[in-house]
Design an enzyme around this catalytic site. Structure first.
Site, PDB file in Angstrom:
ATOM      1  CG  ASP B  93      -0.278  -0.037   2.520  1.00 22.53           C
ATOM      2  OD1 ASP B  93       0.951   0.145   2.574  1.00 22.53           O
ATOM      3  OD2 ASP B  93      -0.957  -0.245   3.543  1.00 22.53           O
ATOM      4  CG  ASP B 267      -5.697  -5.550   1.755  1.00 22.19           C
ATOM      5  OD1 ASP B 267      -6.354  -4.759   1.052  1.00 22.19           O
ATOM      6  OD2 ASP B 267      -5.294  -5.247   2.897  1.00 22.19           O
TER       7      ASP B 267
END
Lengths: 376, 376
Positions: B93, B267
């Site tokens: 991320d 996720d």
């Protein structure tokens, strides 16, 4: 396999002994290290891994297991082996040591000890008979007598009083244990750091004709030399044909020197506890993975280890995991440490068989003394 | 294997999509669930286990990794894959989400964000360019744009301001990322719960012709229906031939319903975090192992599971481990949960291939609704 509990001495080398302790659930190759499975789990390990490392037996703590999940519950669940998925031998301590060291307010007299749980303060009672009953409910293969372990330093009078009561408790435990051919109840030599009391304890226990004998009340803070002196004094008074277990010991060096004096079995939380705190035992001695020197070291802990944790992960990664308090750090270092301990015992056993224990000990100590890899 | 980052759509079933995302380090079978490896480790798991469960890719958190061990250090150690021993794809991320949710005092403007570490209070700076630089130092295969994720509820003006700035940051990240054929940089659709802003964000990002698109700012506390509405509105505005990743989602039910709307990647920390706290995901729904009903239940969590943790250990033992706060409890339940998540994705992929996704979803939901085994 065997129907009865047996000890066979296969070889000796000086005072060092190579043997097997056999019982229906399996055979223990001695000298043996028993990983500590405190409350029904060897912390941060799958028991399959513990077995694969070469452990023939693990230890369970009666004190912890009596509080959680409780012995009657364990029995209803089929016993400890079934509960934790370890079909091999289990030794349980009597609970006495943790009652003295962990629990709150306690009242101890000839009959037994009343104590408060360190978890919730609830009140519990333990007597020699109840300790054996609990260990029976757990279905333990090697059970230990309840004893009173005096913290050192203590006065000779206090050491003697506790040792004599422990002898009376050994007799009561023997009676409570009764005739169980496939299992054993071990007595525990006490007597602190007073040679005459150690000999008196060992001789009196030998007279009870138990299936095995432990030496207790050592590795409780005294110098290593005192511990070794007590072994030198105690072991000749114990029967040659019974296994001898040094409780709560110890460092790799403690174990080498105790094997040299005739000890057959060890247990210790050191490899598991130290692993969770970032300390690795290796053939080059102790390595503290918290140390900044490892932060960018791409080398493994020990590329010649039999353990993937030591061979396949970089020191930099282990350092990172320990610094970040990530569970994998404790998982990997516990794995490494138990592997090192089991490999050391395997090396000891091979050396005794080959009559080269003394040189094995010296070579091992020299390799520790040379120390860890130089920093990159 | 492939030299370039590619997405191939293999089959569709309604809006549900079955595909592969290929890159030099491997192929991701979609729909895919990516276990979260926050700080270079999927908590309480060996990465070999994570792989064996069927994970094609894991996620790393840029915020955590920039604080420890630090991106420059990771680069010197050969990159994240080398450090953690995961040679397969990794998605990182941007760090933006944790900067907003975890860090202390922060100052955010058009250029970037200054924040304090939640670990030691040290000051750090993150801009779109620095986020991409860090993800490059980590050697991440799929990198995410820096965005500003607004906490809901928020005013439409505030949502719009953050969304528009996130679009400008997407453009800066695209420039910073440049031309890396084997890797990808995904844009992130923002716009909170305002349909028009979601569409505006998706269309503007589509115009940037990125290699993949994420939907962000959902599963942040809003009802599931709002999340699904936003997907219904957003996904038609994204290119059909690019992978679509719903960030931070979610429960098994969230994933089924999002796949039904055309999401390809997920996720979530839920399976790992919930596992450490005693919650198991199973085909019969959620099972809280802390519950006293399991204390003497000798049955496994699920005797039909593909996972040893679910099949080989009794509920009573899992209950004991969780109650005693033993690490093996978290290890086993995390293992079970990641296994369940991966098996669910495998079931989803098979169902799409066979054109029976809708019935697979309904059957799965019905089995959850029937609930866990009756108490013994």
């Amino acid at each position: 396999m065997t129907d009865t509990f047996q000890f066979n001495l296969l070889a000796t080398d000086g005072k060092a002994r190579r043997g097997t302790v056999s019982m229906p659930r399996g055979e223990i190759r001695t000298p043996a290290f028993m990983p500590v499975g405190t409350v029904g789990t060897v912390k941060a390990m799958y028991l399959d891994q513990v077995r694969d490392l070469g452990a023939d037996i693990i230890l369970g703590n009666t004190y912890h297991l009596m509080l959680r999940p409780g012995p009657e519950r364990v029995a209803r669940l089929g016993g400890l082996h079934e509960l934790i998925r370890w079909p091999y031998p289990i030794l349980t301590d009597s609970g006495g040591f943790q009652v003295m060291s962990l629990s709150g307010l306690r009242k101890l007299d000839e009959q037994g000890v009343t104590f408060k749980s360190h978890i919730d303060g609830s009140s519990h009672y333990m007597s020699p008979e109840r300790s054996i009953e609990i260990q029976g409910l757990l279905d333990s293969d090697i059970q230990m007598q309840l004893d009173e372990c005096v913290r050192l330093p203590a006065t000779p009078d206090e050491i003697e009083r506790a040792m004599e009561m422990s002898l009376r408790w050994a007799d009561r435990c023997k009676t409570a244990f009764g005739d169980q051919p496939g299992k054993a109840m071990f007595g525990i030599v006490q007597g602190g750091d007073v040679p005459a009391l150690r000999v008196r304890s060992a001789e009196a226990l030998a007279g009870l004709n138990l299936k095995g004998y432990a030496v207790g009340g050592l590795a409780v803070g005294e110098p290593q030399a005192v511990m070794l002196d007590m072994l030198d004094i105690t072991l000749p008074a114990l029967p040659h044909d019974k296994p001898r277990y040094l409780m709560g010991v110890g460092t790799p060096d403690d174990m080498l020197k105790s094997v040299a004096r005739g000890i057959d079995m060890f247990d210790c939380v050191m490899p598991t506890r130290a692993g969770r705190h970032g300390l690795a035992f290796t053939r080059r001695g102790r390595v503290n993975l918290k140390n900044a020197r490892h932060a960018e070291d791409r080398r493994p802990l020990d590329d010649q280890s039999s353990c993937p944790a030591a061979r396949d992960y970089s020191r930099a990664y282990l350092h990172h995991l320990i610094r970040a308090d990530e569970s994998l750090g404790g998982m990997l270092l516990t794995w490494n440490n138990l592997s090192y301990y089991q490999d050391l015992m395997k090396g000891i056993r091979n050396a005794i068989e080959q009559g080269r224990f003394q040189s094995f000990m010296e070579e091992t100590q020299e390799e520790w003394a040379r120390g860890d890899l130089q920093p990159v």
